[in-house]
Design an enzyme around this catalytic site. Sequence first.
Site, PDB file in Angstrom:
ATOM      1  N   ILE A  19       0.820  -1.209   0.000  1.00 23.43           N
ATOM      2  CA  ILE A  19       0.000   0.000   0.000  1.00 23.43           C
ATOM      3  C   ILE A  19       0.854   1.260   0.000  1.00 23.43           C
ATOM      4  CG2 ILE A  19      -0.237   0.056   2.519  1.00 23.43           C
ATOM      5  CD1 ILE A  19      -2.919   0.993  -0.114  1.00 23.43           C
ATOM      6  N   VAL A  20       2.022   1.229   0.643  1.00 24.76           N
ATOM      7  CA  VAL A  20       2.877   2.416   0.671  1.00 24.76           C
ATOM      8  C   VAL A  20       3.524   2.634  -0.685  1.00 24.76           C
ATOM      9  CG1 VAL A  20       4.866   3.510   1.765  1.00 24.76           C
ATOM     10  CG2 VAL A  20       3.269   2.169   3.140  1.00 24.76           C
ATOM     11  N   GLN A  41       8.830  -8.257  -5.139  1.00 22.86           N
ATOM     12  CA  GLN A  41       9.308  -9.636  -5.208  1.00 22.86           C
ATOM     13  C   GLN A  41       8.175 -10.650  -5.356  1.00 22.86           C
ATOM     14  OE1 GLN A  41      11.305 -10.806  -1.614  1.00 22.86           O
ATOM     15  NE2 GLN A  41       9.775  -9.878  -0.271  1.00 22.86           N
ATOM     16  N   HIS A 230       1.233 -10.731  14.792  1.00 22.04           N
ATOM     17  CA  HIS A 230       0.062 -10.220  15.497  1.00 22.04           C
ATOM     18  C   HIS A 230      -1.121 -11.127  15.163  1.00 22.04           C
ATOM     19  CE1 HIS A 230      -3.280  -7.571  16.441  1.00 22.04           C
ATOM     20  NE2 HIS A 230      -3.545  -7.357  15.173  1.00 22.04           N
ATOM     21  N   TYR A 264      -9.528  -5.686  19.090  1.00 24.20           N
ATOM     22  CA  TYR A 264     -10.341  -4.896  18.158  1.00 24.20           C
ATOM     23  C   TYR A 264     -11.176  -5.857  17.316  1.00 24.20           C
ATOM     24  CZ  TYR A 264      -6.697  -5.935  14.629  1.00 24.20           C
ATOM     25  OH  TYR A 264      -5.812  -6.550  13.786  1.00 24.20           O
ATOM     26  N   ASP A 557      15.829  25.601  16.370  1.00 25.25           N
ATOM     27  CA  ASP A 557      16.422  26.825  16.912  1.00 25.25           C
ATOM     28  C   ASP A 557      17.767  26.452  17.529  1.00 25.25           C
ATOM     29  OD1 ASP A 557      15.330  25.471  19.101  1.00 25.25           O
ATOM     30  OD2 ASP A 557      14.737  27.293  20.127  1.00 25.25           O
ATOM     31  N   GLY A 571      24.517  24.883  19.957  1.00 25.09           N
ATOM     32  CA  GLY A 571      23.525  24.148  20.728  1.00 25.09           C
ATOM     33  C   GLY A 571      22.342  23.832  19.834  1.00 25.09           C
TER      34      GLY A 571
END
Length: 823
Positions: A19-20, A41, A230, A264, A557, A571
């Site tokens: 999907i990406v 692949q 999962h 879920y 900054d 810094g």
Amino acid sequence: MTSAPQSDSPKVVVIGAGIVGCSLADELTARGLHDVTVLEQGPLPAPGGSTSHAPGLVFQTNPSRTLTAFARYTVEKFSALEADGRSCFTPVGGLELATTPGRWADLHRKAGWAASWGVRGELVTPARCKELWPLVDESMILGGFHTPNDGLAHAVPAALAQLRRAQGRGARFLDRHTVTGIEQQDGRVTAVVTDRGTFPATHVVSAAGFWGPVIGRMAGVEVPLLPLAHQYARTGPLPELAAANGPRIEASKPILRFQDRDLYFREHNDRLGIGSYAHRPLPVDPFAVLPYDEARARDLDMPSSFPFTEEDWAPSWEDARSLMPALRDAAVDDGFNGVFSFTPDGMPVLGESRALRGFWLAEAVWVTHSAGVARAVAESIVDGHASLDLHECDVHRFEEAQRSPAYVHDRGAQQFIEVYDVLHPLQPMEQPRPLRVSPFHARQQELGAYFLEGGGWERPHWYEANAPLVGENSESTKVPARDAWSARYWSPVVAAEARATRERVALYDMTPLRRLEVTGPGAPAFLQHMTTNNVAKKPGAVTYTLLLDEKGGVRSDLTVARLAPERFQVGANSPADQVWLERHAPDDVHIRDITSGTCCIGVWGPLARALVQPLTRDDFSHEAFGYFRAKETYIGHVPVTALRVSYVGELGWELYTTADLGLRLWDTLWAAGQELGVVAAGRSAFNSLRLEKGYRAWGVDMTEEHSPYEAGLGFAVRLDRGDFLGRAALEQLPPVARRLTPLLLDDPAAVVLGKEPVYVGGVPSGYVTSAAYGYTLGRCVAYAWLPPLPAGTDVEVEYFGEKVPATVAEEPLFDPKMTRIRR
């Protein structure tokens, strides 16, 4: 090595057609890049990665504003897509249930995020939860959070729809092409090698999902993600679902979260799909995942689908049946353990690699955020910057100590465990700790430091040794009681430390602040070009300045101290700052991170000079050592770089030395300060004091999405001293339509913590960035992004569902004439 492509037109090779990858090809070609090749692949359109088994739940609301924006775009884009006559998004809504008081309180917090980020949502009663999901046991439920615009993303059809659209603009998709190498020359990517040929490239994007570390190793790039399995199961047919759904209606009820049991639910026509995060972490070695055909030969549906482990599932099944009595006579028909990616902080990994120019990562991305991530990466490649702030997802955000395989494994596994946990914004990780400690750590432990963690550093937030100070001047400095949530990771000792800083002197461990050494003949001109203020002053000068991107957004900054004609100490905020500077630096400029080899003590308070002056032969008077000046000197036996700066609004210095001398510096200052009532003070007091002065924290108060003028940092921009990166964009900015605005809560006992929505005239109009109780002011200080409002305007901040009155204030709130610092 393959020679770099000669064409001026960029050649983009995307590795992975999940999907990406498909979303990215669509976004790139929509922006005019047509030489785009996507290598996969496995077979298309379902090549066997995480996309091929994704349940597709899209809950937009997230504590991260960026992830919420990614998800909103995914909903918007997929809602307009079709594949073979099928919509790529089903807007059934979302429903999160609370069965414990802690979760019910957290859903109020989540409703606040939704209001802050512009997501439709409402808290609902148990009865309304039952209406939305008739199968649930209403007696278990305390309430719910309903988000009507959430829903189901159909990942494979969405990938196919975008694949076809990208192909129509010239992109090519090649399946059954296994990547075997990444070629490079002179530090830039030049080609992708596969088992079926080599593909020249000016840009390569790894969108390989949990195979990301495999691709990264070929390029010599670390990809900090851990694949984990999962559990997901489907029940047999349920009459209760068959009555509502049918062959053409896959789901009609909201996607459901039972987070108190890490579960879920979503409908699959007449069956129920159930996912669980309740089981033990199941790490997967990405280098050992089988190729597609071999996986199929071993009776796996796909490489990312592992056999279901019944023993892990049993407790979750009982929890699901307790919530839905209709399941008590049902059975699980099938299940699998699906593999997807977790990073040490649970965020995606996005951006161009420091190790190999032109090699990009778009990894650890769930379907929920896929379209938004793809748009951001495409913008970064084509335009040089994204329209959203990406610092939370930046590939370079992790410190070196956080990139070890052991760290990535341990933290990735913990992220899986915590997916549905109620997490406090200050809650530190438990392991691996301690990882990074300053040279003062032993002394801090002796003083009873309460440590939290940031960037791997142990950071004292207060010291129990100061508890006896809490009762001092109790009537004039009474600390209001706190609610249970805001009292976590807080102590009334913080007020005593803030008061001691304002009245006497305190030592602050500033070692975790990032320090860069910038040297070389070109250093003055380089820093002058990269930053907004005038840093090309004489040696001994310190300058607060900004890094901007090409569109004028605040990348960071900086505090720049010129220590010698060709040597600066800078810094900075994050590892990404160093990468940004290195990418623009000419050959005669050298940039080195000196943080780990050095340390810093902030000595601040009205008695700071009385503490430091007897320890040095140099004149530390205001006349001889003015504000924003630097001096290399000695404190006792210790060589230090002293910077006359203060981020707490009091007289004082930052004292830097090498790590081996840090303990001696601490002990020298501590012994000399005893007769002055010196205290060690922690990060909580620091945050309170800096907000009273209105000092901004980059990444919290402002990001690349904000201009200096919106953020109240126009004073750090000098348009009269020549060109600098981002200047042209600043000159084209429209009038300011939002400002970082200081608020004071009206009730002296009220507290907010950050990310709460702010209402103006009863309408959500912005959100809180930083907030802390101002012990000098006797009010909670909150900074918020709001439309321009005059001081005195009444607003409301929503805290756990309660509207807390606040007032727009003038800044700085404390010591507006800077008399305490400049003395």
